[in-house]
Scaffold this motif. Structure first.
Motif, PDB file in Angstrom:
ATOM      1  N   ARG A 367     -37.418  54.127 -23.031  1.00  0.00           N
ATOM      2  CA  ARG A 367     -38.778  54.669 -23.025  1.00  0.00           C
ATOM      3  C   ARG A 367     -39.820  53.613 -22.686  1.00  0.00           C
ATOM      4  N   LEU A 368     -39.517  52.368 -23.044  1.00  0.00           N
ATOM      5  CA  LEU A 368     -40.488  51.291 -22.843  1.00  0.00           C
ATOM      6  C   LEU A 368     -40.850  51.139 -21.373  1.00  0.00           C
ATOM      7  N   SER A 369     -39.895  51.306 -20.492  1.00  0.00           N
ATOM      8  CA  SER A 369     -40.165  51.144 -19.057  1.00  0.00           C
ATOM      9  C   SER A 369     -41.120  52.222 -18.560  1.00  0.00           C
ATOM     10  N   TYR A 370     -41.042  53.424 -19.134  1.00  0.00           N
ATOM     11  CA  TYR A 370     -41.972  54.487 -18.757  1.00  0.00           C
ATOM     12  C   TYR A 370     -43.402  54.106 -19.143  1.00  0.00           C
ATOM     13  N   ALA A 371     -43.543  53.549 -20.353  1.00  0.00           N
ATOM     14  CA  ALA A 371     -44.874  53.152 -20.815  1.00  0.00           C
ATOM     15  C   ALA A 371     -45.444  52.028 -19.951  1.00  0.00           C
ATOM     16  N   GLU A 372     -44.621  51.049 -19.628  1.00  0.00           N
ATOM     17  CA  GLU A 372     -45.080  49.936 -18.797  1.00  0.00           C
ATOM     18  C   GLU A 372     -45.528  50.424 -17.427  1.00  0.00           C
ATOM     19  N   GLU A 373     -44.750  51.309 -16.816  1.00  0.00           N
ATOM     20  CA  GLU A 373     -45.128  51.820 -15.494  1.00  0.00           C
ATOM     21  C   GLU A 373     -46.398  52.662 -15.566  1.00  0.00           C
ATOM     22  N   ALA A 374     -46.567  53.392 -16.660  1.00  0.00           N
ATOM     23  CA  ALA A 374     -47.779  54.193 -16.818  1.00  0.00           C
ATOM     24  C   ALA A 374     -49.010  53.305 -16.924  1.00  0.00           C
ATOM     25  N   PRO A 411     -53.264  60.965 -18.649  1.00  0.00           N
ATOM     26  CA  PRO A 411     -51.880  61.014 -18.168  1.00  0.00           C
ATOM     27  C   PRO A 411     -51.035  59.847 -18.694  1.00  0.00           C
ATOM     28  N   THR A 412     -51.662  58.681 -18.858  1.00  0.00           N
ATOM     29  CA  THR A 412     -50.955  57.541 -19.438  1.00  0.00           C
ATOM     30  C   THR A 412     -50.651  57.792 -20.912  1.00  0.00           C
ATOM     31  N   LEU A 413     -51.642  58.316 -21.641  1.00  0.00           N
ATOM     32  CA  LEU A 413     -51.448  58.577 -23.067  1.00  0.00           C
ATOM     33  C   LEU A 413     -50.397  59.658 -23.311  1.00  0.00           C
ATOM     34  N   ALA A 414     -50.230  60.571 -22.353  1.00  0.00           N
ATOM     35  CA  ALA A 414     -49.194  61.595 -22.494  1.00  0.00           C
ATOM     36  C   ALA A 414     -47.823  60.945 -22.593  1.00  0.00           C
ATOM     37  N   ILE A 415     -47.629  59.875 -21.849  1.00  0.00           N
ATOM     38  CA  ILE A 415     -46.347  59.151 -21.897  1.00  0.00           C
ATOM     39  C   ILE A 415     -46.266  58.305 -23.164  1.00  0.00           C
ATOM     40  N   VAL A 416     -47.385  57.668 -23.525  1.00  0.00           N
ATOM     41  CA  VAL A 416     -47.419  56.850 -24.736  1.00  0.00           C
ATOM     42  C   VAL A 416     -47.103  57.698 -25.968  1.00  0.00           C
ATOM     43  N   MET A 417     -47.632  58.932 -26.016  1.00  0.00           N
ATOM     44  CA  MET A 417     -47.372  59.825 -27.142  1.00  0.00           C
ATOM     45  C   MET A 417     -45.882  60.043 -27.345  1.00  0.00           C
ATOM     46  N   LEU A 418     -45.164  60.216 -26.251  1.00  0.00           N
ATOM     47  CA  LEU A 418     -43.740  60.526 -26.328  1.00  0.00           C
ATOM     48  C   LEU A 418     -42.908  59.331 -26.770  1.00  0.00           C
ATOM     49  N   MET A 419     -43.448  58.131 -26.597  1.00  0.00           N
ATOM     50  CA  MET A 419     -42.646  56.931 -26.816  1.00  0.00           C
ATOM     51  C   MET A 419     -42.099  56.849 -28.244  1.00  0.00           C
ATOM     52  N   GLY A 420     -42.891  57.297 -29.223  1.00  0.00           N
ATOM     53  CA  GLY A 420     -42.449  57.157 -30.598  1.00  0.00           C
ATOM     54  C   GLY A 420     -41.924  58.419 -31.244  1.00  0.00           C
ATOM     55  N   THR A 426     -37.175  63.497 -24.999  1.00  0.00           N
ATOM     56  CA  THR A 426     -35.959  63.323 -24.217  1.00  0.00           C
ATOM     57  C   THR A 426     -36.313  62.652 -22.892  1.00  0.00           C
ATOM     58  N   LYS A 427     -35.294  62.171 -22.195  1.00  0.00           N
ATOM     59  CA  LYS A 427     -35.548  61.577 -20.882  1.00  0.00           C
ATOM     60  C   LYS A 427     -36.153  62.627 -19.945  1.00  0.00           C
ATOM     61  N   LYS A 428     -35.736  63.865 -20.116  1.00  0.00           N
ATOM     62  CA  LYS A 428     -36.286  64.948 -19.305  1.00  0.00           C
ATOM     63  C   LYS A 428     -37.781  65.108 -19.561  1.00  0.00           C
ATOM     64  N   ALA A 429     -38.193  64.937 -20.819  1.00  0.00           N
ATOM     65  CA  ALA A 429     -39.617  65.048 -21.161  1.00  0.00           C
ATOM     66  C   ALA A 429     -40.414  63.907 -20.528  1.00  0.00           C
ATOM     67  N   PHE A 430     -39.845  62.699 -20.505  1.00  0.00           N
ATOM     68  CA  PHE A 430     -40.532  61.574 -19.870  1.00  0.00           C
ATOM     69  C   PHE A 430     -40.666  61.791 -18.368  1.00  0.00           C
ATOM     70  N   ASP A 431     -39.597  62.256 -17.745  1.00  0.00           N
ATOM     71  CA  ASP A 431     -39.657  62.519 -16.302  1.00  0.00           C
ATOM     72  C   ASP A 431     -40.693  63.605 -15.999  1.00  0.00           C
ATOM     73  N   TRP A 432     -40.765  64.582 -16.879  1.00  0.00           N
ATOM     74  CA  TRP A 432     -41.782  65.642 -16.745  1.00  0.00           C
ATOM     75  C   TRP A 432     -43.187  65.054 -16.832  1.00  0.00           C
ATOM     76  N   ALA A 433     -43.437  64.228 -17.844  1.00  0.00           N
ATOM     77  CA  ALA A 433     -44.780  63.679 -18.060  1.00  0.00           C
ATOM     78  C   ALA A 433     -45.192  62.721 -16.953  1.00  0.00           C
ATOM     79  N   VAL A 434     -44.265  61.905 -16.470  1.00  0.00           N
ATOM     80  CA  VAL A 434     -44.616  60.892 -15.485  1.00  0.00           C
ATOM     81  C   VAL A 434     -44.993  61.508 -14.146  1.00  0.00           C
ATOM     82  N   ASN A 435     -44.552  62.727 -13.892  1.00  0.00           N
ATOM     83  CA  ASN A 435     -44.896  63.418 -12.651  1.00  0.00           C
ATOM     84  C   ASN A 435     -46.230  64.161 -12.723  1.00  0.00           C
ATOM     85  N   VAL A 436     -46.953  63.972 -13.822  1.00  0.00           N
ATOM     86  CA  VAL A 436     -48.279  64.579 -14.034  1.00  0.00           C
ATOM     87  C   VAL A 436     -48.237  66.081 -13.732  1.00  0.00           C
ATOM     88  N   PRO A 437     -47.525  66.843 -14.552  1.00  0.00           N
ATOM     89  CA  PRO A 437     -47.458  68.297 -14.357  1.00  0.00           C
ATOM     90  C   PRO A 437     -48.809  68.948 -14.641  1.00  0.00           C
TER      91      PRO A 437
END
Length: 556
Positions: A367-374, A411-420, A426-437
Motif C-alpha cells: 500500500r505504501l507505494s500507492y501513497a507515495e505515487e499519489a 484524490p490523494t486523500l482517497a488513497i491515503v484513507m485506504l492505507m490504514g 484490497t489491492k482492487k480498491a487501491f487500483d480503483w482509487a488510483v484511477n480517479v473513478p
C-alpha cells in the motif's frame, strides 16, 4: 486543503510570510487529560457488550418486523452512531425490505414518512430504489396532499430522501423545493427536538451530514423522545464516551507529533491546523477500530498541508520546480537540490511516510507505494498551478477544473484513507482509487466548488492565488459574481447527485471504499458552510470541536 484567504500581515510586502492565523488551540490538547480511568472504562465496556447482545435481539425476529419497524431501527442506530457494531444485521435487514413496500398501502403522511425513510436508507447503502414510490402520495395534478404541509416529520423525511437524487431525477428537484419551503414556514413554530433537527437539515441535509456530529446532537434529542429505546440510548452514550476517550488520547499523541514536526521544519508561513485536521479525520472514520487509519490520515494530511502552502503561498517558481523534482525522486539524497529552508520538511515527509510501513502487516506493505505515487502526482498538480500563477495565466473554466479538482488533494486523500483500513483496503480498491473513478472525481470537484465560493465571498489577499472557478466563469461568460456563485452552487449540487448515482452503480466489493470517500466529502459541507473556510480559519470550527471532544455526555 487549499487556502481561501490568508489573513493580512503587518508588512504588506511580505504577504506570503506568516500570512495565516495562528492555531486557536495552542498546546491545549497536549496537556489535556482524558477523563476515563481504567476501571471506569473497563466497567463501561462490559456494560456495552451486554447492551449489544440486547440490540442484536431486536434483529432476531426480523422476518416478523414491519418495514416501518426496520427502517426506524436502522435510522436510530445510525443517528446514535452505533450502527457500526451491527453492520451484518443491518445489511440483512435492508436486503429483506428492498423488495417490500410499507404494509399499510395508504397515502397518509405517516406512510410517506416511512416510504421516504426506506428510500433514503436503501440508497445510502448502495441499493437502487425508484423515485416512483412517491407518486402514490400525489393527487391527479401531481401535488402532495395539503395535510402534509403541517407535518414536519414527514416533510423532513421527504426533504432528506430527495437529496439522494441522481442527475436524471428532475422530479426530486420539485420535492426538495416543496419540502424545504414548508419546513421554512414551520421552522419558527416547532418545538425541540424537531426544531433543531429541521434547522440542521436546512443547513446540511441528513445524507450529507457528518455522522459523528449528528450523533453528538441526536443523543440528547433522542432522550426527549417519549418512546425511546433504553438499551439503544444507553449503548450510544457508553459508545460515544469510550470513543471520545480514545480520540482524546490520539489527539494528545498527534499534537505532540505535530508540535515537534512544525517546530523543526520551521515553515512559519504554513497553516498550523492539527486539531482541525484530526476533527476532519473523525468525520470519515470515528470508530475505535479505525485508530491506525486516523493516525496515518492525520499525519499525511498535515504533511500535505505544509506542501500545499509551500507551493501556494511562499516558494518561488524555481523553488517549486526543485521541490517537485525532489518529490519525484523520493530519495533522501534529493534534499541537496532544495533550498535550505525545505531540507528538513522534505526529509520529514519521506521519513514519516516510510514509518507507516512499520504499522502495516506483511500483506499490506504494498500500500505504501500507492501513497507515495499519489503524493508525487499531487506535487505535479501543485507545480502546474504554481506555473499558472507565475505566468498570470487565466485558464478556461473547464481547464481550471481539470487541474484544480486534483490539486485540492482529495484524490490523494482517497488513497491515503485506504492505507490504514483493514478489510476494505484490497489491492482492487487501491487500483480503483488510483484511477480517479467518478466518486473520487466528484469529491474533488465538490471540494473545488465549495472552496472557490468561500474564496470569492471572502476575497483574496494572497497575490500568488490562481484565479478560482468563480473568477474563471465570470471572465468566460461575462456575468456578475453572485450569479456565478449560484451557478457554481448548482454544479456542486449536481456533482453530489453524480456521487449518489455512482455509489448505487459500483460493484458491492468496492462500496465500502466508496463510502469512505462520501464520508470525506461530507465534511466539506461543514468546513465551507455559509461560505466560510473552517480549515484555513480554525476559529470557525472551535465550537464544534469543543462539543465533540470536550463536552462529555452523561451516562446513566
Amino acid at each position: 486543503m487549499a487556502a481561501s484567504k490568508p489573513a493580512a500581515t503587518a508588512d504588506p510586502g511580505k504577504q506570503e510570510m506568516g500570512a495565516f492565523e495562528p492555531c486557536v488551540w495552542g498546546d491545549f490538547f497536549v496537556t489535556y487529560n482524558p477523563p476515563l480511568s481504567q476501571s471506569l472504562e473497563r466497567s463501561m465496556r462490559e456494560r456495552a457488550e451486554q447492551l449489544k447482545d440486547q440490540v442484536r435481539g431486536l434483529f432476531e425476529d426480523g422476518e416478523d418486523r414491519s418495514v416501518a419497524d426496520v427502517v426506524t431501527l436502522v435510522e436510530t442506530l445510525e443517528r446514535l452512531g452505533i450502527d457500526y457494531h451491527f453492520r451484518g444485521e443491518i445489511g440483512t435487514a435492508l436486503r429483506r425490505i428492498l423488495n417490500e413496500e410499507p404494509e399499510h398501502g395508504t397515502t397518509s403522511p405517516h406512510d410517506l414518512h416511512v416510504a421516504a425513510l426506506r428510500f433514503r436508507l436503501l440508497r445510502q447503502h448502495g441499493f437502487w430504489v425508484s423515485a416512483d414510490i412517491f407518486d402514490k402520495f400525489k393527487d391527479e395534478t401531481g401535488n402532495f396532499s395539503p395535510s402534509l404541509r403541517n407535518d414536519p416529520v414527514s416533510l423532513l423525511s421527504l426533504y432528506n430522501a430527495a437529496h439522494m437524487a441522481t442527475p436524471s431525477e428532475d422530479t426530486l428537484n420539485d420535492v426538495i423545493v416543496f419540502s424545504r419551503y414548508h419546513l421554512e414556514v414551520l421552522r419558527n413554530k416547532l418545538r425541540p427536538p424537531m426544531a433543531e433537527q429541521v434547522s440542521r437539515a436546512l443547513d446540511i441535509p441528513l445524507p450529507r451530514t457528518v455522522g459523528r456530529l449528528e450523533t453528538m446532537n441526536y443523543i440528547r434529542e433522542y432522550e426527549q423522545v417519549e418512546l425511546n429505546s433504553g438499551p439503544l440510548l444507553e449503548l450510544s452514550k457508553l459508545d460515544f464516551e469510550l470513543v471520545r476517550s480514545l480520540h482524546l488520547k490520539e489527539l494528545k499523541a498527534l499534537s505532540l507529533w505535530w508540535r515537534d514536526l512544525y517546530d523543526h521544519v520551521k515553515l512559519s508561513y504554513a497553516r498550523d491546523r492539527l486539531v482541525e485536521n484530526y476533527f476532519w479525520a473523525c468525520s470519515v472514520f470515528h470508530e475505535e477500530e479505525s485508530s491506525r487509519t486516523r493516525l496515518m490520515f492525520v499525519k499525511t494530511f498535515g504533511l500535505l498541508s505544509l506542501m500545499d502552502d509551500t507551493y501556494g503561498v511562499h516558494a518561488t517558481l524555481e523553488e517549486c520546480c526543485k521541490l517537485n523534482e525532489a518529490i519525484q525522486r523520493w530519495d533522501r539524497s534529493a534534499a541537496s537540490i532544495l533550498p535550505e529552508y525545505l531540507h528538513t520538511f522534505y526529509i520529514k515527509l519521506l521519513d514519516n511516510i516510510k514509518e507507516f510501513e512499520d504499522t502495516l502487516g506483511p500483506h499490506e506493505k504494498y500500500r505504501l507505494s500507492y501513497a507515495e505515487e499519489a503524493i508525487k502526482s499531487l506535487s505535479e498538480y501543485y507545480l502546474h498551478e504554481a506555473k499558472w500563477s507565475n505566468e498570470k495565466y487565466a485558464p478556461s473554466s473547464k481547464e481550471h477544473l481539470e487541474v484544480s479538482h486534483m490539486s485540492l488533494g482529495f484524490p490523494t486523500l482517497a488513497i491515503v484513507m485506504l492505507m490504514g483500513v483493514d478489510n476494505t483496503a484490497t489491492k482492487k480498491a487501491f487500483d480503483w482509487a488510483v484511477n480517479v473513478p467518478n466518486i473520487v472525481r466528484a469529491s474533488g470537484q465538490i471540494t473545488r466548488f465549495l472552496n472557490d465560493i468561500a474564496s470569492y465571498k471572502m476575497g483574496k489577499t494572497n497575490n500568488k492565488d490562481v484565479a478560482n472557478s468563480v473568477e474563471c466563469y465570470m471572465k468566460e461568460h461575462l456575468v456578475a459574481g453572485e450569479e456565478v456563485v449560484a451557478v457554481i452552487s448548482a454544479l456542486a449540487e449536481d456533482t453530489w447527485r453524480m456521487m449518489n448515482q455512482a455509489c448505487m452503480e459500483i460493484e458491492p466489493a468496492l462500496l465500502p471504499a466508496a463510502q469512505l470517500v462520501v464520508n470525506l466529502t461530507k465534511m466539506l459541507e461543514v468546513i465551507y458552510l455559509g461560505g466560510r473556510d473552517g480549515y484555513t480559519f480554525g476559529g470557525d470550527l472551535k465550537s464544534l470541536i469543543t462539543g465533540l471532544f470536550l463536552k462529555p455526555i452523561v451516562v446513566g
